[in-house]
Design an enzyme around this catalytic site. Structure first.
Site, PDB file in Angstrom:
ATOM      1  CB  SER A  32      -0.967  -0.102   1.730  1.00 36.68           C
ATOM      2  OG  SER A  32      -1.372  -1.298   1.257  1.00 36.68           O
ATOM      3  CG  HIS A  48      -5.038  -6.817   0.485  1.00 35.42           C
ATOM      4  ND1 HIS A  48      -4.910  -5.915  -0.512  1.00 35.42           N
ATOM      5  CD2 HIS A  48      -4.263  -6.523   1.562  1.00 35.42           C
ATOM      6  CE1 HIS A  48      -3.846  -4.845  -0.128  1.00 35.42           C
ATOM      7  NE2 HIS A  48      -3.162  -5.280   0.774  1.00 35.42           N
ATOM      8  CE1 TYR A  53      -8.513  -5.122   1.954  1.00 31.22           C
ATOM      9  CE2 TYR A  53      -6.664  -5.378   2.942  1.00 31.22           C
ATOM     10  CZ  TYR A  53      -7.450  -5.499   2.499  1.00 31.22           C
ATOM     11  OH  TYR A  53      -6.690  -4.212   1.956  1.00 31.22           O
ATOM     12  CD  GLU A  54      -8.395  -6.467  -2.729  1.00 29.81           C
ATOM     13  OE1 GLU A  54      -8.688  -6.356  -3.782  1.00 29.81           O
ATOM     14  OE2 GLU A  54      -6.959  -6.711  -2.819  1.00 29.81           O
ATOM     15  CG  MET A  91      -5.598  -5.981   7.634  1.00 28.49           C
ATOM     16  SD  MET A  91      -6.564  -4.701   6.777  1.00 28.49           S
ATOM     17  CE  MET A  91      -6.855  -4.046   8.513  1.00 28.49           C
ATOM     18  CB  SER A  92      -0.651  -8.163   2.949  1.00 24.25           C
ATOM     19  OG  SER A  92       0.838  -7.161   3.194  1.00 24.25           O
ATOM     20  CG  ASN A 115      -1.017   2.504  11.022  1.00 26.96           C
ATOM     21  OD1 ASN A 115      -0.616   2.275  10.127  1.00 26.96           O
ATOM     22  ND2 ASN A 115      -1.479   2.470  12.112  1.00 26.96           N
ATOM     23  CG  HIS A 118      -6.643   2.730   3.159  1.00 29.40           C
ATOM     24  ND1 HIS A 118      -5.567   2.510   3.470  1.00 29.40           N
ATOM     25  CD2 HIS A 118      -6.734   3.195   2.061  1.00 29.40           C
ATOM     26  CE1 HIS A 118      -4.990   2.097   2.273  1.00 29.40           C
ATOM     27  NE2 HIS A 118      -6.217   2.472   1.334  1.00 29.40           N
ATOM     28  CB  ALA A 130       1.624   0.300   4.692  1.00 30.38           C
ATOM     29  CG  HIS A 174      -2.733  -2.281  -3.321  1.00 28.80           C
ATOM     30  ND1 HIS A 174      -2.015  -2.824  -2.926  1.00 28.80           N
ATOM     31  CD2 HIS A 174      -2.698  -1.657  -2.063  1.00 28.80           C
ATOM     32  CE1 HIS A 174      -1.251  -3.101  -1.745  1.00 28.80           C
ATOM     33  NE2 HIS A 174      -2.397  -2.430  -1.158  1.00 28.80           N
TER      34      HIS A 174
HETATM   35  N1  HPA Z   1      -3.372  -3.053  11.273  1.00 29.18           N
HETATM   36  C1  HPA Z   1      -3.395  -3.266  10.087  1.00 29.18           C
HETATM   37  N2  HPA Z   1      -2.690  -2.746   8.928  1.00 29.18           N
HETATM   38  C2  HPA Z   1      -2.105  -1.463   9.015  1.00 29.18           C
HETATM   39  C3  HPA Z   1      -2.277  -1.094   9.657  1.00 29.18           C
HETATM   40  C4  HPA Z   1      -2.363  -1.925  11.197  1.00 29.18           C
HETATM   41  O1  HPA Z   1      -2.192  -0.863  11.820  1.00 29.18           O
HETATM   42  N3  HPA Z   1      -1.308  -0.136   9.044  1.00 29.18           N
HETATM   43  C5  HPA Z   1      -1.086  -0.178   7.925  1.00 29.18           C
HETATM   44  N4  HPA Z   1      -1.497  -1.544   7.618  1.00 29.18           N
END
Ligand code: HPA
Length: 268
Positions: free
Chosen positions: A27, A79, A81-82, A207-208, A231, A243, A109, A57
């Site tokens: 990402s 991903h 989750y898609e 998440m990847s 973050n 996001h 990310a 993406h």
């Molecule tokens: N959690 C999960 N996935 C993420 C995060 C997060 O804080 N930041 C970027 N991808």
């Protein structure tokens, strides 16, 4: 089907490229693919590939040259989750293997979980915790790709990690190192979940990456994983997550990220 996809890609590249190194861009990190000179194929054109629907993406395969080396780049990933089956998420990794790729650099990310990391850091992944609730190797085993019960003792190649640390030091980049925990998403974690991950020893969460790493390891590829800490994870600072901030922070670390990856590719 796998052979069909491989033939399709070979036809598109007219046999001009045989990259040994592949790169999956996470990402907000996709811009590096724009610096590759070569052939571009949108995922939706490729047999059995799925298109990424997520902002940040682009969704294309770029096969060409970067730093004088042949590379295959996924500009954007799919991903879990898609909503696609997990086997669809890892399909491109199997295609890479069949195309002759030996080294896979996986980027993402991620949220910072432990005190080791802070926003803007690049973190070398030295191990992972699969909390996605799924394993991409479930199903009949493809004996030509790997064995039924693959060892997972050293998923993230130690030699590649050492090399990357040396390169980072030369570039003056303070590269962190730690454990990446993966959830399915798409909701971010709760503060209680992040506390659990910290207790379990995770340094970052995302998440990847884990599905691709499991399959690449199974196929015998050397893996390098790099997280951009965009973050701090839920509850760490009390700040709410969104996001667009993840994408924005990805943009900010882009310079160091690009420098590092370019040099790694040059020296791999
Ligand atoms: N959690 C999960 N996935 C993420 C995060 C997060 O804080 N930041 C970027 N991808």
């Amino acid at each position: 089907m796998l052979n069909h996809t491989v033939e399709f890609i070979k036809e598109h590249t007219k046999g001009k490229y045989n990259p040994k190194t592949a790169l999956i861009l996470g990402s907000g990190l996709g811009d590096l693919a724009n610096e590759v000179s070569g052939v571009r194929i949108r995922y939706h054109e490729i047999p059995a590939f799925v298109q990424s629907s997520i902002e940040g993406h682009a969704g294309q395969l770029v096969i060409g040259k970067l730093e004088g080396k042949q590379v295959l780049v996924m500009q954007g990933r799919i991903h879990y989750y898609e909503g696609h089956e997990i086997q669809k998420i890892v399909y491109p990794v199997k295609v890479m293997k069949k195309l002759g790729v030996e080294n896979l650099i996986i980027t993402n990310a991620a949220g910072g979980v432990s005190e080791k990391v802070t926003i803007g850091d690049l973190m070398l992944i030295n191990d992972h915790i699969n909390f996605m609730g799924v394993n991409p190797l479930i199903g009949a085993n493809a004996n030509d790709l790997g064995e039924r019960f693959p060892d997972m003792s050293e998923v993230y190649n130690p030699a590649l990690r050492e090399k990357t640390k040396k390169i980072a030091a030369k570039l003056g980049i303070n590269l962190k190192e730690g454990i990446y925990a993966a959830t399915s998403g798409p909701s971010y974690e709760t503060p209680a979940e992040i506390k659990m991950f910290r207790t379990l020893g995770a340094d970052a969460v995302g998440m990847s990456t884990v599905p691709e790493a499991i399959v690449a390891n199974y196929c015998g590829m050397k893996i390098l994983g790099i997280s951009c800490i965009t973050n701090m994870a839920a509850g760490v600072t009390g700040k709410r997550l969104n996001h667009s901030e993840v994408i924005e922070e990805g943009q900010k670390v882009k310079e160091n990220f690009t420098k590092l990856i370019r040099q790694v590719i040059r020296h791999i």
